[in-house]
Design an enzyme around this catalytic site. Sequence first.
Site, mmCIF file in Angstrom:
data_model
loop_
_atom_site.group_PDB
_atom_site.id
_atom_site.type_symbol
_atom_site.label_atom_id
_atom_site.label_comp_id
_atom_site.label_asym_id
_atom_site.label_seq_id
_atom_site.Cartn_x
_atom_site.Cartn_y
_atom_site.Cartn_z
ATOM 1 C CG ASP A 1 -2.076 0.918 0.980
ATOM 2 O OD1 ASP A 1 -2.062 1.681 0.133
ATOM 3 O OD2 ASP A 1 -3.006 0.738 1.899
ATOM 4 C CG ASP B 1 -3.054 3.760 -2.949
ATOM 5 O OD1 ASP B 1 -4.151 3.042 -3.188
ATOM 6 O OD2 ASP B 1 -2.882 4.404 -2.025
ATOM 7 C CD GLU B 2 -5.498 -0.715 -1.219
ATOM 8 O OE1 GLU B 2 -5.700 -1.670 -0.330
ATOM 9 O OE2 GLU B 2 -6.428 -0.008 -1.676
#
Length: 424
Positions: free
Chosen positions: A27, A121-122
């Site tokens: 993350d 974003d993960e």
Amino acid sequence: MSKQDGSGRLITAEPSTDTTATMLHVDMDAFYASVELLERPELAGEPVIVGHRSARSVVTAASYEARKYGVNSAMPMALALRRCPQAIVLEPHFERYSHYSQRVMRLLGEVTPMVEPLSIDEAFLDVSGALRLLGTPWQIGTRLRARVFEQTGLRCSVGAASTKYVAKLASGRAKPDGLLVIPAAGTVAFLHPQPVTALWGVGGRSEEQLGRLGLRTVGDVAEVPLEALARAIGPANAARLHELAWGRDPRTIELSREEKSVGHETTFERDVADPVALHRELLRLSDAVGARLRRAGVQARTVSLKLRFEDFTTITRSRTLGEPTDLGRRIYEEARSLYDASSQGGRPVRLIGVRGEGLVGAVADLGLWDDDEQWREVEGTVDAIGSRFGPGAVRPAALLGGTTRRRISGGDDGGRQRVVPLNE
DNA sequence: TCTGGGGTCCTAGGACCC
DNA sequence: TCTGGGGTCCTAGGACCC
């Protein structure tokens, strides 16, 4: 490396020799704000908020310095600036974030092909097949974090556990710029002290419902009789939460996911009641939806309209088309007709949105063919479609069954064949 | 404080078909 | 006839996530 959490328990992020925590959750830390800081390094250490400064906007992202003042994503901008008046507000640049996202995902792909991007974003990584070559999950996570920073200048946090759900919680606990490994045997001890909102799918509403049963922690949910839980939140939800509360989560890596819908919506600076202005906005949104459908090589079977009014009540109206479409004009016709039929005419609108749902591959009718010569023409058409929509967007019906040509469309046209989309 | 924009998933009722 | 059950599709709303 160790730190205290709010309750004073010691969370260790020390080197671990564990090999049971093979699911990694990566993350990025304050992703949008961090990307903006790459362009504006002089702002490092300042409270930075990403978002528009307009009256009805919310915080898209906040740097950790801004979070110290109680600023969080999705918070109304006005409130955020009251809490942190000296914050520097930067306009978002989504293409930039998408660019950095792709770079990070490529780096993850160097560790293992078993990567599932979860959002911009993960991502989840299953490293069980990489242990022999790359070492323990702790070693893999450590090297990955270093590599992402070297290559992009961005920090990320990594959680490692034996399930997706616990890995995601662990990365959250490791933030910012940390790594936390939860061995399988430590799962329950890690989970049970956490608040119910740590359960995947439990937000404010469910927290309230669970609170009425006296359930505050994950451990409370684990221990409560399933029947009592089912009465409060329904049998399906109850069973799922109960499993999660014991750290049981059977989900594995999904390498690709199909898009289910494509939509756009706008919140006006001031409520709009004028139907002409609303039609104009519907046309703009519909064109945007159509363009994205065409780019993705798909068509929508259903058009849906969303309206939000002054008091924040929200309605949706949808209609399934006779034939799927990827054309802005067609989508607009339907959206406008849904609006006109909604009997909300003249009522001030705060938000208006258009969505295409029930996506199917773009289908091309290739006409009649029943011998090899005609098939070669078909093949050319398939190539043309491939170059328009990207390789793999379509495959000819004939290839579905290997060498056997299969008739996909109805049998009344004497052998008419179609190109069948991969996802039909 | 006054609430964005992109999505996914679930529930529930009614139509319709067998 | 006042009467079944299962499956699927459509529509509307809502919770939730990033």
